[in-house]
Design a protein around this motif. Structure first.
Motif, PDB file in Angstrom:
ATOM      1  N   TYR A 109      -9.536  37.219  21.282  1.00  0.00           N
ATOM      2  CA  TYR A 109      -8.427  37.528  20.820  1.00  0.00           C
ATOM      3  C   TYR A 109      -8.263  39.012  21.086  1.00  0.00           C
ATOM      4  O   TYR A 109      -7.071  39.471  21.208  1.00  0.00           O
ATOM      5  CB  TYR A 109      -8.244  37.128  19.240  1.00  0.00           C
ATOM      6  N   GLU A 110      -9.267  39.961  20.881  1.00  0.00           N
ATOM      7  CA  GLU A 110      -8.899  41.489  21.152  1.00  0.00           C
ATOM      8  C   GLU A 110      -8.538  41.689  22.545  1.00  0.00           C
ATOM      9  O   GLU A 110      -7.846  42.679  22.818  1.00  0.00           O
ATOM     10  CB  GLU A 110     -10.033  42.188  20.556  1.00  0.00           C
ATOM     11  N   SER A 128      -2.980  33.032  22.773  1.00  0.00           N
ATOM     12  CA  SER A 128      -3.840  33.388  21.319  1.00  0.00           C
ATOM     13  C   SER A 128      -2.950  32.649  20.328  1.00  0.00           C
ATOM     14  O   SER A 128      -3.756  32.290  19.231  1.00  0.00           O
ATOM     15  CB  SER A 128      -3.147  34.905  21.315  1.00  0.00           C
ATOM     16  N   GLU A 129      -1.723  32.580  20.220  1.00  0.00           N
ATOM     17  CA  GLU A 129      -1.156  31.838  18.931  1.00  0.00           C
ATOM     18  C   GLU A 129      -1.724  30.225  19.195  1.00  0.00           C
ATOM     19  O   GLU A 129      -1.982  29.703  17.981  1.00  0.00           O
ATOM     20  CB  GLU A 129       0.598  31.648  19.257  1.00  0.00           C
ATOM     21  N   VAL A 132      -5.304  30.067  17.817  1.00  0.00           N
ATOM     22  CA  VAL A 132      -5.352  30.245  16.479  1.00  0.00           C
ATOM     23  C   VAL A 132      -4.891  28.807  15.757  1.00  0.00           C
ATOM     24  O   VAL A 132      -5.532  28.142  14.784  1.00  0.00           O
ATOM     25  CB  VAL A 132      -4.627  31.134  15.723  1.00  0.00           C
ATOM     26  N   LYS A 136      -7.025  25.717  13.345  1.00  0.00           N
ATOM     27  CA  LYS A 136      -6.581  25.195  12.025  1.00  0.00           C
ATOM     28  C   LYS A 136      -6.781  23.715  12.110  1.00  0.00           C
ATOM     29  O   LYS A 136      -6.850  23.141  11.058  1.00  0.00           O
ATOM     30  CB  LYS A 136      -5.145  25.746  11.715  1.00  0.00           C
ATOM     31  N   LEU A 177     -11.787  36.493  15.737  1.00  0.00           N
ATOM     32  CA  LEU A 177     -10.662  36.841  15.105  1.00  0.00           C
ATOM     33  C   LEU A 177     -10.212  37.793  14.341  1.00  0.00           C
ATOM     34  O   LEU A 177      -9.381  38.329  14.384  1.00  0.00           O
ATOM     35  CB  LEU A 177     -10.388  35.518  13.960  1.00  0.00           C
ATOM     36  N   VAL A 182      -6.574  38.819  13.655  1.00  0.00           N
ATOM     37  CA  VAL A 182      -6.118  37.610  12.810  1.00  0.00           C
ATOM     38  C   VAL A 182      -6.898  37.721  11.681  1.00  0.00           C
ATOM     39  O   VAL A 182      -7.950  37.762  11.372  1.00  0.00           O
ATOM     40  CB  VAL A 182      -6.550  36.281  13.752  1.00  0.00           C
ATOM     41  N   THR A 183      -6.031  37.592  10.362  1.00  0.00           N
ATOM     42  CA  THR A 183      -6.572  37.910   9.183  1.00  0.00           C
ATOM     43  C   THR A 183      -6.192  36.789   8.344  1.00  0.00           C
ATOM     44  O   THR A 183      -6.223  36.822   6.866  1.00  0.00           O
ATOM     45  CB  THR A 183      -6.125  39.075   8.436  1.00  0.00           C
ATOM     46  N   ASP A 184      -5.936  35.327   8.554  1.00  0.00           N
ATOM     47  CA  ASP A 184      -5.345  34.376   8.063  1.00  0.00           C
ATOM     48  C   ASP A 184      -6.626  33.894   6.968  1.00  0.00           C
ATOM     49  O   ASP A 184      -7.686  33.437   7.253  1.00  0.00           O
ATOM     50  CB  ASP A 184      -5.074  33.068   9.026  1.00  0.00           C
TER      51      ASP A 184
END
Length: 247
Positions: A109-110, A128-129, A132, A136, A177, A182-184
């Protein structure tokens, strides 16, 4: 020297991507000419960082060429999603009955925003979207973890012909992540809890939920340490800040 070896021994394909398997013990050294998309992305990412830091336009140009090749050969649309094929050959719906097959640990992702700067396309943001979003939905077995190899021919499920496991590739997923911003909380907590035994990462048999190999070394533990820092501000332990390479 690393870039010289990469250019001379690995950039042998016609499409600008690197061969993935190089064995020093056999000749010719290349034993499989397929690419590995995560490796290509890391090569392009390293070249871009080096080119920027050291003002080397040749590195930037090489990074751009590889990012463009990745976009052309491995970033695909399928069932309304943008996917990163693990390699240009062998993973599509044409190649496999259960294809497309992806490896969720290949989404770095980075590096994806850097790929977008090198080879401009809206596909990178969507990649990327969608990566993620797919994570999920990948909740396999008692521990609700993603598999290393996932079939997307219908609802996500462990791919045929591969062990249904969360193994050494997959341990990178939470690290990629958080390094990618990404901090979900729900996603990271599920991954951290599912992949751990007594606080250490482990490889997991997805069918039974049982740990296969516990990985207590600091180089593995730091994945959980970094996730804990992101989730609730837990400071990294001293062991995570010291590296003692094995001799």
């Amino acid at each position: 020297q690393i870039w010289y070896l990469t250019r001379t021994d690995c950039l042998l394909r016609d499409d600008g991507l690197a061969v993935w398997k190089w064995d020093p013990n056999v000749k010719p050294h290349v034993t499989d000419t397929n690419n590995a998309s995560d490796g290509d992305m890391l090569i392009a990412y390293a070249l871009a960082l080096a080119g920027t830091a050291w003002k080397r336009e040749d590195y930037i140009l090489a990074a751009s060429r590889m990012a463009q090749a990745l976009l052309a050969e491995t970033v695909v649309r399928s069932a309304g999603r943008t996917l990163l094929l693990p390699g240009s050959e062998g993973f599509t719906g044409t190649d496999r009955d259960d294809g497309p097959v992806v490896n969720p640990s290949y989404w770095i992702y980075e590096a994806i925003p850097v790929m977008a700067a090198l080879a401009p396309s809206d596909a990178w943001k969507q990649l990327s979207e969608d990566g993620v979003a797919l994570l999920k939905t990948m909740q396999f077995g008692p521990r609700k973890l993603p598999a290393e190899w996932v079939s997307l021919s219908g609802q996500p499920q462990p791919a045929q012909g591969f062990d249904a496991e969360f193994a050494y590739n997959a341990i990178r997923i939470p690290l990629y992540l958080v390094r990618g911003g990404v901090t979900d909380k729900a996603l990271l907590t599920r991954l951290q809890q599912g992949m751990s035994k007594d606080g250490a990462p482990a490889t997991i048999d997805l069918t039974t939920g049982r740990p296969k190999t516990v990985l207590p070394d600091p180089g593995y533990r730091i994945v959980n340490d970094v996730v804990a820092c992101v989730l609730d501000g837990t400071k990294l332990p001293g062991s995570a800040l010291r590296l003692a390479p094995a001799l």
